[in-house]
Design a protein around this motif. Structure first.
Motif, PDB file in Angstrom:
ATOM      1  N   LYS A 371       1.774  28.746 -23.234  1.00 50.23           N
ATOM      2  CA  LYS A 371       3.091  29.360 -23.401  1.00 50.23           C
ATOM      3  C   LYS A 371       3.063  30.827 -22.988  1.00 50.23           C
ATOM      4  CE  LYS A 371       4.343  25.478 -25.227  1.00 50.23           C
ATOM      5  NZ  LYS A 371       5.160  24.515 -24.436  1.00 50.23           N
ATOM      6  N   ILE A 372       1.989  31.536 -23.334  1.00 49.01           N
ATOM      7  CA  ILE A 372       1.873  32.946 -22.950  1.00 49.01           C
ATOM      8  C   ILE A 372       1.763  33.076 -21.438  1.00 49.01           C
ATOM      9  CG2 ILE A 372       0.385  34.983 -23.118  1.00 49.01           C
ATOM     10  CD1 ILE A 372      -0.332  34.083 -25.948  1.00 49.01           C
ATOM     11  N   GLU A 373       0.989  32.172 -20.832  1.00 51.48           N
ATOM     12  CA  GLU A 373       0.815  32.225 -19.372  1.00 51.48           C
ATOM     13  C   GLU A 373       2.122  31.941 -18.644  1.00 51.48           C
ATOM     14  OE1 GLU A 373      -1.796  30.044 -15.866  1.00 51.48           O
ATOM     15  OE2 GLU A 373      -1.763  29.237 -17.897  1.00 51.48           O
ATOM     16  N   ALA A 374       2.912  30.999 -19.164  1.00 53.58           N
ATOM     17  CA  ALA A 374       4.158  30.615 -18.489  1.00 53.58           C
ATOM     18  C   ALA A 374       5.301  31.590 -18.746  1.00 53.58           C
ATOM     19  CB  ALA A 374       4.576  29.212 -18.937  1.00 53.58           C
ATOM     20  N   ALA A 375       5.183  32.425 -19.772  1.00 52.46           N
ATOM     21  CA  ALA A 375       6.273  33.335 -20.127  1.00 52.46           C
ATOM     22  C   ALA A 375       6.353  34.510 -19.155  1.00 52.46           C
ATOM     23  CB  ALA A 375       6.071  33.843 -21.553  1.00 52.46           C
ATOM     24  N   ARG A 376       7.521  35.116 -19.096  1.00 47.05           N
ATOM     25  CA  ARG A 376       7.683  36.330 -18.299  1.00 47.05           C
ATOM     26  C   ARG A 376       6.914  37.478 -18.969  1.00 47.05           C
ATOM     27  NH1 ARG A 376      14.076  36.831 -18.078  1.00 47.05           N
ATOM     28  NH2 ARG A 376      13.654  36.486 -20.317  1.00 47.05           N
ATOM     29  N   PRO A 377       6.440  38.449 -18.185  1.00 45.26           N
ATOM     30  CA  PRO A 377       5.632  39.535 -18.769  1.00 45.26           C
ATOM     31  C   PRO A 377       6.303  40.233 -19.944  1.00 45.26           C
ATOM     32  CG  PRO A 377       5.504  39.598 -16.382  1.00 45.26           C
ATOM     33  CD  PRO A 377       6.515  38.542 -16.718  1.00 45.26           C
ATOM     34  N   GLU A 378       7.620  40.427 -19.866  1.00 48.04           N
ATOM     35  CA  GLU A 378       8.305  41.140 -20.946  1.00 48.04           C
ATOM     36  C   GLU A 378       8.438  40.301 -22.218  1.00 48.04           C
ATOM     37  OE1 GLU A 378      11.463  39.584 -18.002  1.00 48.04           O
ATOM     38  OE2 GLU A 378       9.473  40.545 -17.949  1.00 48.04           O
ATOM     39  N   ASP A 379       8.200  38.981 -22.109  1.00 46.13           N
ATOM     40  CA  ASP A 379       8.324  38.100 -23.277  1.00 46.13           C
ATOM     41  C   ASP A 379       6.974  37.779 -23.922  1.00 46.13           C
ATOM     42  OD1 ASP A 379      11.042  37.996 -22.819  1.00 46.13           O
ATOM     43  OD2 ASP A 379      10.919  36.185 -21.583  1.00 46.13           O
ATOM     44  N   ARG A 380       5.887  38.224 -23.317  1.00 46.55           N
ATOM     45  CA  ARG A 380       4.569  37.810 -23.806  1.00 46.55           C
ATOM     46  C   ARG A 380       4.178  38.506 -25.106  1.00 46.55           C
ATOM     47  NH1 ARG A 380       1.545  37.768 -17.905  1.00 46.55           N
ATOM     48  NH2 ARG A 380       2.397  35.766 -17.215  1.00 46.55           N
ATOM     49  N   ALA A 381       4.641  39.729 -25.309  1.00 47.39           N
ATOM     50  CA  ALA A 381       4.249  40.465 -26.521  1.00 47.39           C
ATOM     51  C   ALA A 381       4.669  39.716 -27.778  1.00 47.39           C
ATOM     52  CB  ALA A 381       4.848  41.864 -26.501  1.00 47.39           C
ATOM     53  N   VAL A 382       5.846  39.122 -27.767  1.00 49.47           N
ATOM     54  CA  VAL A 382       6.326  38.377 -28.934  1.00 49.47           C
ATOM     55  C   VAL A 382       5.442  37.169 -29.200  1.00 49.47           C
ATOM     56  CG1 VAL A 382       8.284  37.093 -29.896  1.00 49.47           C
ATOM     57  CG2 VAL A 382       8.695  39.158 -28.554  1.00 49.47           C
TER      58      VAL A 382
END
Length: 435
Positions: A371-382
């Motif tokens: 999920k972290i890999e597939a997420a956009r960079p700005e959404d990974r922190a959450v």
């Protein structure tokens, strides 16, 4: 925690030159780490994961054939993987909070175990099977000794040798890891390391030792009696076989040691009363703290269980000694990276890394990673914050003095045991024995 830049720095240190190809050293290390963290552990699974990553990022797809990936793993230097694993552990230890340490000092647990590997001529030549087994019926066996941080659980070094033979004991393997220790460190070990010469070598390097007393030494004298233990003067034992006279005379004739009596009868321990010996003579550290420190040595056994059972390194898969070494160090690199994530989770939630479940942390990591890999960079922190909270939620139970019978309740499934080499059992005249 393990950036592309840090990998490239280690590659440059080892003088690695490579061409621009799909399976570059960085991609190969990433695939190797995903392989050892996966429950599958197969090369096909790792290559499929690399193909999925390239497809998601819009890169040209590579062949599902595993030959190129296996060749790339073969080109990786063992020193690159070992340097990355050691450096990851060192960085974690440097950043460890003072309250995680023992009296502000770094404590390392040294302990040994063994691993088996596929029965190939190459593996048998370097790591022979136990001599009690008939030829063709056993598996190559290697002895390993690890150096584990008491504060974080990370593995700082590893030494490997054949299971039997001269120079293959755990004390000899510990000597090979002296370079990973610094003055002021404390080594925590079991009774096997209650060795006069080993203790002298550590003391000369400014390293203290805490171990369970193996036996009462003949000729030792009490230099000082304290309420919490005695200060003893050990006499140098007779020269061991294999040690030259010059080497023997280089050790001091006497050694000042401290012996502490530990009473564990109120904790349901397997051993109720025993003695702990140490080179720590400081009166400000009372005997109870020395005894409590030794009782934490069991955490090293739990760490080895995590490496062998949870990380599945008890039975290795590679068919040559060189690849076996790479497989071991890849597992330790993944293990140390996971320990680093556990330390971050513990720090952000006000607990110690030892309170976080290793199995739970690995499950959380493997669940969140795609999920972290597939997420956009700005959404990974959450997502990363949610993963760390999940890791910190799974705690190790409070089990003081836990004692369990060394026996299994579940019976094994009935099945014949192979009593002759497989190639012999497959011959036509022998097939009737195995129907």
């Amino acid at each position: 925690m393990l950036t592309e830049a840090s990998i490239l720095d280690v590659l440059n240190e080892h003088g690695v030159k490579y061409r621009d190809r799909v399976f570059s050293p960085v991609t190969t290390i990433w695939g190797f780490l995903s392989q050892v963290l996966s429950e599958d552990h197969s090369c096909r699974d790792a290559v499929s994961r690399i193909i999925a990553h390239r497809a998601a990022s819009g890169a040209t797809l590579c062949s599902p054939n595993t030959a190129s990936y296996c060749n790339a793993r073969g080109r990786l230097l063992t020193g690159v993987l070992s340097t990355l694993a050691r450096r990851t552990a060192q960085q974690l230890q440097v950043s460890a909070a003072d309250e995680w340490k023992w009296n502000g000092r770094s404590v390392y647990i040294a302990d040994g175990s063994h691993v088996s590997m596929p029965d190939t001529p190459e593996n048998q030549a370097s790591y022979p099977q136990p001599p009690t087994q008939e030829p063709g019926l056993g598996f190559p066996l290697a002895r390993i000794t690890v150096l584990l941080s008491l504060a974080t659980g990370a593995c700082h070094d590893l030494a490997i040798a054949p299971y039997e033979g001269k120079g293959t004991g755990e004390t000899t393997l510990l000597r090979a890891m002296y370079g990973s220790l610094k003055p002021g460190d404390v080594v925590l070990v079991d009774a096997l390391f209650d060795n006069y010469f080993l203790i002298c070598e550590l003391r000369d390097r400014g390293i203290d030792l805490v171990a369970r007393a193996q036996y009462q030494r003949v000729g030792s004298q009490t230099a000082e009696s304290r309420p919490d233990g005695d200060v003893l003067v050990w006499q140098r034992p007779n020269k061991p076989r294999g040690m030259t006279g010059e080497q023997y005379r280089s050790y001091p004739k006497t050694l000042l040691m401290r012996q502490v009596a530990v009473d564990a009868r109120d904790r349901n321990n397997r051993a109720e009363q025993f003695h702990v010996i140490t080179t720590i003579l400081d009166v400000s550290i009372d005997g109870r703290r020395i005894g409590d420190l030794y009782e934490r040595r069991w955490e090293g056994e739990v760490d080895i269980r995590s490496i062998k059972s949870t990380m599945q390194t008890d039975i290795l898969r590679c068919k040559t000694p060189e690849m076996v070494h790479k497989e071991i160090w890849a597992h330790l690199l993944a293990y140390n990276l996971l320990r680093t994530a556990m330390a971050v989770a513990a720090s952000e939630n006000g607990i110690e890394p030892r309170q976080v479940s290793f199995k739970g942390a690995k499950q959380a990591l493997t669940a969140f990673a795609p999920k972290i890999e597939a997420a956009r960079p700005e959404d990974r922190a959450v997502l990363i914050d949610a993963m760390l909270r999940t890791m910190a939620y799974h705690r190790v139970g409070d089990r003081p003095g836990r004692w369990e019978p060394r026996a299994r309740k579940r019976r094994p499934k009935p099945g014949a045991r192979l009593t002759q080499p497989r190639a012999t059992a497959k011959l036509p005249q022998n097939r009737s024995k195995w129907y």
